[in-house]
Design an enzyme around this catalytic site. Sequence first.
Site, PDB file in Angstrom:
ATOM      1  CG  LEU A   3       0.501   4.391   0.654  1.00 52.04           C
ATOM      2  CD1 LEU A   3       0.819   4.622   2.127  1.00 52.04           C
ATOM      3  CD2 LEU A   3      -1.008   4.335   0.407  1.00 52.04           C
ATOM      4  CG  ASP A   4       2.648  -0.340  -1.815  1.00 49.24           C
ATOM      5  OD1 ASP A   4       3.784  -0.591  -2.247  1.00 49.24           O
ATOM      6  OD2 ASP A   4       1.736  -1.175  -1.784  1.00 49.24           O
ATOM      7  N   PRO A   5       4.783   2.333  -3.787  1.00 47.32           N
ATOM      8  CG  PRO A   5       6.465   2.645  -5.382  1.00 47.32           C
ATOM      9  CD  PRO A   5       4.986   2.412  -5.249  1.00 47.32           C
ATOM     10  CG  ASP A  44       6.227   0.535   0.453  1.00 49.75           C
ATOM     11  OD1 ASP A  44       6.726   1.639   0.148  1.00 49.75           O
ATOM     12  OD2 ASP A  44       5.972  -0.332  -0.394  1.00 49.75           O
TER      13      ASP A  44
END
Length: 392
Positions: free
Chosen positions: A132-134, A137
Amino acid sequence: MTDTVPVSGTVHWIGAGLSTGGGLAALCDSDAVRHVRVWHRTAERAAEALAHLGLTGRAEPRAYTLPALAAELAPGDVVVSMLPAPEHAPLLAACVQGRAHFACSSYVSEPVLDQVPAAEAAGLVVLTECGLDPGIDHLFAHSLVTRAEHAIGAGTTASYRLTSYCGGIPAVPNDFRYRFSWAPAGVLNALRSPARYVEEGAETVADRPWEVTRPQVIDGETFEVYPNRDSVPFVEQYELPTAWKAQTFVRGTLRLDGWLSAWDSVFEELKAGDDERIGALARELATRYPMTDADRDRVVLAVSLDVDADGDGDGGSGRRVWSGRYLLDLEGDAAESAMARCVSRTLALGVRHILDGSLPPGLSRAAETARRSEEWLSELGGEGLEFRLTVG
């Protein structure tokens, strides 16, 4: 260039904690996968996780130790690590020894980077930053940069502001304004790390990131955001044109409005910097504010890019501006948390690209090229991850 080790069709999924979700099921369903083995602290815990996901009989439970895994690795296997980041380097070393490909959702670390040349020479893919993050994004940022280049021109002198904020938050706010959807120790230690970013055209460092928390309105709702880690290397990774100058470039964390005041006592502990006490605090908070079966989590990821081709922002007659926004706002359900859905499905997509041979030997991150980012976003849309793009 070294040939990639042909995939065997066996996937080893290491760790079945809070971020394991539908991505594991997607791999079990993939035609390219012959065997899936899920490794957890004990075989019983692995079997419980498989039962919770409805995957009993579709994957083999295993008790994880590094020697036990190494004994089962065969050339061309794919190892998917859901372990804490410090455990990735020893796991990658075992993969190089066993000639197995490696994938994780975490930021690439120096100990992992040190082993990339040996992995590349052996024909192995090392996929990182694919969650997800990273992860998502990165996809959003690449897509926005590409769209802005088409509208403004990569060789045009311009200034820009890029912000990327992501957070896992409770769907129903509580007094603490947070529930732990991943390891509490990781949450606290991330806050202890200085953040480097670009503000008003200059590199800036915040030794205590929470001290520069500010309000951010997203889709009409007020959140609190602060910078996280080192944003500056991502200017190059996102392939921003050299003719464009960053006025703002921040990758950071998003929290519910009121989080800063609710966490005041936690920040006092972090300021003291006692590792033993902070470890104990992480355990206390995990007990006090856990995600339970009755809770629903929420993931909010907002990435925006504003480009001013006037270059000085004075609004002259030659001024051209472009703005783009991506928003992912997802709530978990009884079957799967929002965090698990985003992390595991993105990581599973990356694994499928290892299996189909589209990733070269050596280090890859999620969508290192703009072309690939559009492909991955389209595929993630088919995985039930809904997001919205606004341009104008």
